[in-house]
Scaffold this active site. Sequence first.
Site, PDB file in Angstrom:
ATOM      1  CD  GLU A 250      27.422 -22.055  27.753  1.00  0.00           C
ATOM      2  OE1 GLU A 250      26.468 -21.748  28.781  1.00  0.00           O
ATOM      3  OE2 GLU A 250      26.532 -22.348  26.218  1.00  0.00           O
TER       4      GLU A 250
ATOM      5  CG  HIS B  40      24.676 -23.211  23.586  1.00  0.00           C
ATOM      6  ND1 HIS B  40      24.330 -25.071  23.919  1.00  0.00           N
ATOM      7  CD2 HIS B  40      23.957 -23.091  24.549  1.00  0.00           C
ATOM      8  CE1 HIS B  40      24.524 -24.709  24.916  1.00  0.00           C
ATOM      9  NE2 HIS B  40      24.937 -24.419  25.671  1.00  0.00           N
TER      10      HIS B  40
ATOM     11  N   GLY C  62      22.625 -23.258  32.217  1.00  0.00           N
ATOM     12  CA  GLY C  62      21.845 -24.672  31.915  1.00  0.00           C
ATOM     13  C   GLY C  62      20.659 -25.082  33.259  1.00  0.00           C
ATOM     14  N   GLY C  63      21.134 -25.965  33.319  1.00  0.00           N
ATOM     15  CA  GLY C  63      20.088 -26.637  34.973  1.00  0.00           C
ATOM     16  C   GLY C  63      19.583 -25.858  35.530  1.00  0.00           C
TER      17      GLY C  63
ATOM     18  CD1 TRP D 255      15.250 -22.051  32.265  1.00  0.00           C
ATOM     19  CD2 TRP D 255      12.598 -22.237  31.366  1.00  0.00           C
ATOM     20  NE1 TRP D 255      14.248 -21.650  33.125  1.00  0.00           N
ATOM     21  CE2 TRP D 255      13.093 -21.780  32.831  1.00  0.00           C
ATOM     22  CE3 TRP D 255      11.735 -22.920  31.541  1.00  0.00           C
ATOM     23  CZ2 TRP D 255      11.966 -22.270  33.508  1.00  0.00           C
ATOM     24  CZ3 TRP D 255      10.452 -22.647  32.191  1.00  0.00           C
ATOM     25  CH2 TRP D 255      10.943 -22.329  33.124  1.00  0.00           C
TER      26      TRP D 255
END
Length: 256
Positions: free
Chosen positions: A169, A99, A235-236, A13
């Site tokens: 990622e 990340h 993610g989103g 989030w």
Amino acid sequence: MTPNVRPLVAGNWKMNGTRASLDQIKAMAEGVKGALSEKVDALICPPSTLLYVATALCDDSPLLIGAQDCHQNDTGAHTGDISAEMIADCFGTHVIVGHSERRTDHAETDHLVRAKASAAHQVDLIAIVCIGETADERKAGQTLDILKRQLAGSLPDEATAENTVIAYEPVWAIGTGLTPTTQDVREAHAFMRDELVKRFGDAGKTMRILYGGSVKPANALELMGVENVDGALIGGASLKAADFLSIYAAYEQLTA
């Protein structure tokens, strides 16, 4: 997918979510109940302010709750930081480390990420170790070199298939709507698998390697079906229960 490896669909989030957002976690907790949860893990990593309440909401659900980062030390004068022990004390099960936004915004190095993963392991948390190349590195043909360096530097020696997840990622794909081709993903994940096996032997064969970077319901089935892709770090699209559950449901076809 990797044979005999349990997939993980994880949501990050980031700096989003207030108490009102707990309704989305409630919906996710209900939505992951059922036969698919016996084959596929589901995880949400909300902001730390919601961690304890979120774990309580998921007490009777297979939905797992984790954190987005941890400090490398157990305790100390580290204003604003959260330790792995604090996450475990809130009944979290996983923590994301390394990340790209942490690496960029806070200048985190492979060495620091490795220390954070070790801190997670010390309190029996599963570390989700993120790696990936930037747009400039990709254009320069350095993708595999970057992945090799980050895998070697960010993974502690005690990493196992049980306590560590890798999340690939591509930095240029995060939040941009851009995604690499399935062939690009296949090549990157195959390379990472080979590197893991070289270093960790049989354990490297079953370490989960997630793909992250603009994963959404429209492309989830295609991406999750690629060899050596063992789930997603989202993610989103993880902020809304409907989108997250749609991605999770892709495994109904993949595990049939």
